[in-house]
Design a protein around this motif. Structure first.
Motif, short mmCIF file in Angstrom:
data_model
loop_
_atom_site.label_atom_id
_atom_site.label_comp_id
_atom_site.label_asym_id
_atom_site.label_seq_id
_atom_site.Cartn_x
_atom_site.Cartn_y
_atom_site.Cartn_z
N ALA A 29 -19.46 9.65 0.91
CA ALA A 29 -19.88 8.31 0.48
C ALA A 29 -18.83 7.26 0.81
CB ALA A 29 -20.21 8.29 -1.00
N ILE A 30 -18.22 7.39 1.99
CA ILE A 30 -17.26 6.40 2.48
C ILE A 30 -17.86 5.75 3.72
CG2 ILE A 30 -14.94 6.03 3.40
CD1 ILE A 30 -14.08 8.53 1.85
N ALA A 31 -17.82 4.44 3.77
CA ALA A 31 -18.41 3.72 4.89
C ALA A 31 -17.67 4.04 6.19
CB ALA A 31 -18.38 2.21 4.62
N PRO A 32 -18.37 4.54 7.21
CA PRO A 32 -17.71 4.88 8.48
C PRO A 32 -17.53 3.65 9.36
CG PRO A 32 -20.03 5.49 8.57
CD PRO A 32 -19.80 4.91 7.20
N ILE A 33 -16.42 3.01 9.24
CA ILE A 33 -16.14 1.77 9.98
C ILE A 33 -15.41 2.10 11.28
CG2 ILE A 33 -14.83 -0.40 9.89
CD1 ILE A 33 -15.40 -0.51 6.92
N LYS A 34 -15.72 1.38 12.32
CA LYS A 34 -15.12 1.61 13.63
C LYS A 34 -13.59 1.51 13.55
CE LYS A 34 -19.17 -0.13 16.14
NZ LYS A 34 -19.70 -1.19 17.02
N LYS A 35 -12.97 2.34 14.33
CA LYS A 35 -11.52 2.52 14.24
C LYS A 35 -10.76 1.22 14.46
CE LYS A 35 -7.81 5.34 16.17
NZ LYS A 35 -7.47 6.41 17.15
N GLU A 36 -11.23 0.39 15.40
CA GLU A 36 -10.47 -0.82 15.73
C GLU A 36 -10.45 -1.86 14.61
OE1 GLU A 36 -14.53 -1.14 17.90
OE2 GLU A 36 -13.07 0.40 17.35
N PHE A 37 -11.34 -1.70 13.60
CA PHE A 37 -11.38 -2.68 12.50
C PHE A 37 -10.67 -2.18 11.24
CE2 PHE A 37 -15.20 -3.68 15.02
CZ PHE A 37 -14.93 -5.01 15.32
N LEU A 38 -10.20 -0.95 11.25
CA LEU A 38 -9.57 -0.40 10.05
C LEU A 38 -8.21 -1.05 9.81
CD1 LEU A 38 -10.40 3.40 10.32
CD2 LEU A 38 -11.31 1.75 8.69
N ARG A 39 -7.93 -1.31 8.57
CA ARG A 39 -6.65 -1.87 8.17
C ARG A 39 -5.72 -0.71 7.80
NH1 ARG A 39 -5.67 -7.03 5.65
NH2 ARG A 39 -7.93 -7.24 5.36
N PRO A 40 -4.49 -0.70 8.29
CA PRO A 40 -3.58 0.39 7.92
C PRO A 40 -3.28 0.37 6.43
CG PRO A 40 -2.42 -1.34 9.12
CD PRO A 40 -3.88 -1.65 9.22
N PRO A 41 -3.08 1.54 5.82
CA PRO A 41 -2.82 1.57 4.38
C PRO A 41 -1.51 0.86 4.06
CG PRO A 41 -2.42 3.72 5.35
CD PRO A 41 -3.08 2.90 6.40
N PRO A 42 -1.47 0.06 2.97
CA PRO A 42 -0.24 -0.66 2.62
C PRO A 42 0.86 0.29 2.20
CG PRO A 42 -1.84 -0.83 0.86
CD PRO A 42 -2.53 -0.13 1.98
N VAL A 43 2.09 -0.05 2.59
CA VAL A 43 3.27 0.73 2.20
C VAL A 43 3.93 0.03 1.03
CG1 VAL A 43 5.47 1.67 2.96
CG2 VAL A 43 3.57 1.53 4.57
N ARG A 44 3.94 0.69 -0.10
CA ARG A 44 4.49 0.09 -1.31
C ARG A 44 5.83 0.74 -1.61
NH1 ARG A 44 2.33 -2.94 -5.39
NH2 ARG A 44 3.32 -2.80 -7.43
N SER A 45 6.88 -0.04 -1.58
CA SER A 45 8.23 0.49 -1.81
C SER A 45 8.46 0.72 -3.30
CB SER A 45 9.27 -0.47 -1.26
OG SER A 45 9.21 -1.71 -1.96
N SER A 46 9.46 1.55 -3.57
CA SER A 46 9.78 1.83 -4.97
C SER A 46 10.34 0.60 -5.66
CB SER A 46 10.80 2.98 -5.04
OG SER A 46 11.97 2.65 -4.31
N SER A 47 11.04 -0.26 -4.89
CA SER A 47 11.59 -1.48 -5.50
C SER A 47 10.47 -2.40 -5.95
CB SER A 47 12.49 -2.21 -4.50
OG SER A 47 11.75 -2.55 -3.33
N ALA A 48 9.40 -2.45 -5.16
CA ALA A 48 8.25 -3.28 -5.55
C ALA A 48 7.61 -2.74 -6.81
CB ALA A 48 7.23 -3.34 -4.42
#
Length: 683
Positions: A29-48
């Protein structure tokens, strides 16, 4: 469409280096979106993370923070009233009459007026006018808000008549407003419901006055409950014994009492007014001469009574099965939708192809108390050519009196009774889905309602109260004989709420068991013309399919169904639809500051649904299913990316594009939080 390549596309914590195919995503049940439109997952630092935790700690130390555990001093009612009066007197609240005419002397209350008459002070603090033209002037009429309008700079000379009053009326294309005369009768608990009470008495559902007095005496012993001691399955009355005296003390109007004395004795003389009724509509059931000619009333006065008492002859009423039914077959039916299914939204859906519209669910008890906010849910626009209202009540007497009142005061085509609402506050009062556990009460409600009014009565139900204990199939064969003009079945139980997919196989089963004279409407997860076609083909016995959340997420679904295509709508076209909603909203709620902010609130509520739409051109598999969770992605342009955001801050940015900058300190949290795809296995 099938995807040959595989890639990482799991939202949130599931985003890993695992490569998955489009088919696997659909299975989850996850929308299959074309690869070129995917946003990379955010990197959240420990300091944040540490900074966020520190900020949360500081907020909790603030006594005003809602999660701090420290409560503010509760203000008394007198203090709150004093603050409201002071707010009314401030320069921000210019007297409506002064605003309309621009003349301080035009207010009939003079110095006793609650509002400010300082025009210069009002202009000094008034926010800047919005871009565009006043919606009322644009529609060809004068603006009823005058100086208070946020588009006042676009007003032309001569908007006001020579007498200083407006030449037109606000919302002249809307009907079903509650007249002040009827509202006062409801406030004072003096409204008489002759037809409803006569039918209740004939069915043995009218609570005797002696029992009502006993209930009032035992009210303290029963913990404040006003339920009748008659059989619970029969569903007798729920008495609000303290309502009348309290409101009578609050409303002292001797002239009004004298004015309504005749109406109290002769309730059928109450007539519709030009304020709340289309002048071209024929008044039904209130013209004494016509009733005498039809022989349906008793014109002989009772002994010892100087006033004519009108009695309805129920034997001459049409049998429920002889009424003119609504032809729902193959019509596009927009479901009654709480909060977002308001009149401006329904107008948008009508423009995009909806055939049948229904107002938001209104509680019977609130309507009978004359609450203006509840009666506003019954308003109808002239573009809604096939329109119904939906009500919700727990007992036959409450529902019967409500439908009689609605038929008398409103211009409608049908009345829908909600017997499937899953909300706790409704169910706990014995209404909505709670009725599914009491079939005898369901029967009594439908029977008395359909016998009281001439308009068709339809009902909306769920499959059951508890999961796995479906019961509508055992009742649907009898619903037509109860008097129901149509039945809508939502393919989920009350326990499911809106999670998991609707059980259409069970809807088909009920449709085949229903008598041919009873139209059955299916409801649940219709999100494309493919869904519509599949349901209509699988069960030709269904009259039509109701569209609910699908219309909230993409209201152009009606256009897609009529044109049988997947519309890859652009962000600009979507923005134009939002602009149209804003225009309709300003006409409905007003073009002054209050109306602008009310329109903004409802726009934001709607945007909390539209962000779930994934454009057709971005999907590897079409059509989109309503339970698919979209991962974070980029749109084809900046506006499309903004519209895909699930952040309230971005919704506010979109509202500022249409309604100007938000006021200082503005915050927004959506009223409805969906659990439609809270877990992957829900699909």
């Amino acid at each position: 469409m099938e995807a040959e390549e595989s890639r990482s596309q799991l939202p949130g914590d599931e985003a890993t280096a695992v490569e998955v195919t489009a088919e696997q995503l659909v299975a989850r049940a996850i929308a299959p979106i074309k690869k070129e439109f995917l946003r990379p997952p955010p990197v959240r630092s420990s300091s944040a993370d540490n900074e966020a935790a520190a900020a949360a700690t500081n907020d909790n130390k603030n006594p005003a923070h809602p999660g701090s555990g420290l409560l503010k001093d509760k203000k008394s009612k007198r203090q709150l009233k004093r603050e409201r009066r002071q707010e009314q007197k401030s320069a921000r609240n210019l007297c409506p009459e002064v605003a309309k005419t621009g003349d301080v002397t035009s207010c009939p209350y003079k110095d006793k007026c609650r509002y400010s008459h300082d025009i210069e002070a009002f202009k000094a603090q008034k926010p800047a006018d919005l871009e565009g033209q006043c919606p009322f002037v644009k529609s060809g009429g004068p603006c009823p808000y005058g100086l208070a309008c946020r588009f006042s700079s676009t007003h032309e000379d001569g908007v006001l008549s020579s007498t200083g009053h407006l030449n037109g009326l606000k919302n002249s294309s809307e009907v079903n407003g509650l007249s002040k005369d009827v509202q006062k009768l409801l406030w004072k608990n003096k409204m008489r419901f002759s037809k409803a009470d006569a039918k209740l008495k004939s069915l043995g559902l009218l609570c005797p006055k002696s029992k009502m007095k006993d209930m009032e005496n035992k009210d303290g012993e029963n913990g404040g409950s006003n339920k009748c001691s008659l059989s619970d399955d029969n569903g007798c009355c729920e008495v609000a014994s303290d309502l009348g005296p309290k409101l009578e003390e609050a409303i002292k109007d001797d002239d009004a009492d004298a004015k309504y004395e005749t109406d109290e004795l002769c309730p059928q003389k109450r007539r519709k007014t030009g304020v709340n009724c289309d002048p071209s509509e024929i008044e039904k059931g209130v013209n004494v001469t016509e009733e005498i000619e039809r022989g349906s009333i008793n014109t002989e006065p009772e002994a010892g009574c100087d006033t004519l008492t009108i009695k309805t002859d129920l034997s001459l009423k049409l049998h429920p099965r002889e009424k003119k039914l609504i032809d729902f077959r193959d019509k596009l039916y927009l479901a009654p939708l709480t909060t977002v299914g308001n009149l401006p939204f329904r107008r948008v859906c009508k423009v995009l192809g909806a055939d049948v519209t229904c107002g938001e669910m209104a509680m019977c008890t609130n309507l009978l108390q004359g609450q203006a906010s509840e009666w506003a849910l019954l308003r109808r626009h002239s573009s809604e050519d096939l329109f119904g209202v939906q009500i919700c009540g727990a007992y036959p007497d409450t529902v019967a009196r409500t439908v009689e009142l609605i038929e008398q005061e409103c211009t409608i085509d049908f009345i829908d009774i909600n017997m499937g609402c899953p909300i706790d506050i409704v169910v706990n009062k014995g209404a909505g889905s709670a009725l599914l556990t009491k079939p005898m009460r369901m029967k009594n409600i439908v029977e008395v309602a359909s016998s009281t009014v001439d308009k068709p009565i339809t009902i909306k139900v769920r499959t059951a109260y508890f999961e796995g204990k479906n019961r509508i199939d055992s009742l649907i064969a009898d619903m037509g004989s109860w008097g129901a003009g149509a039945v809508t079945i939502h393919g989920r139980s009350r326990q499911q709420r809106y999670s998991k997919l609707a059980d259409w196989d069970y809807i088909y089963q009920c449709g085949r068991k229903a008598p041919k004279t009873l139209p059955v409407v299916g409801n649940g997860d219709v999100f494309s013309f493919v869904d519509w076609n599949n349901h209509r083909t699988a069960c030709p016995e269904l009259a039509t399919c109701m569209v609910a959340r699908g219309a909230l997420i993409k209201p152009w679904i009606f256009t897609e169904i009529k044109e049988q295509r997947h519309w890859d709508i652009s962000s600009g076209e979507r923005l134009n639809i939002l602009k149209e909603f804003v225009h309709f909203g300003l006409e409905h709620w007003g073009s002054d500051t209050k109306g602008v902010e009310t329109t903004r609130r409802f726009l934001l509520e709607w945007l909390s649904y539209t962000c779930r739409y994934v454009p057709v051109g971005l999907l590897e598999v079409i059509p989109q299913r309503i339970n698919w969770r979209p991962p974070s992605y980029y749109g084809r342009d900046e506006l499309e990316t903004l519209m895909a955001s699930d952040s309230a801050a971005d919704w506010i940015r979109i509202s500022e594009m249409l309604l100007g900058k938000v006021p200082d300190g503005f915050t927004f949290a959506p009223k409805h939080k969906s659990n439609a795809y809270d877990r992957a296995e829900n699909g």
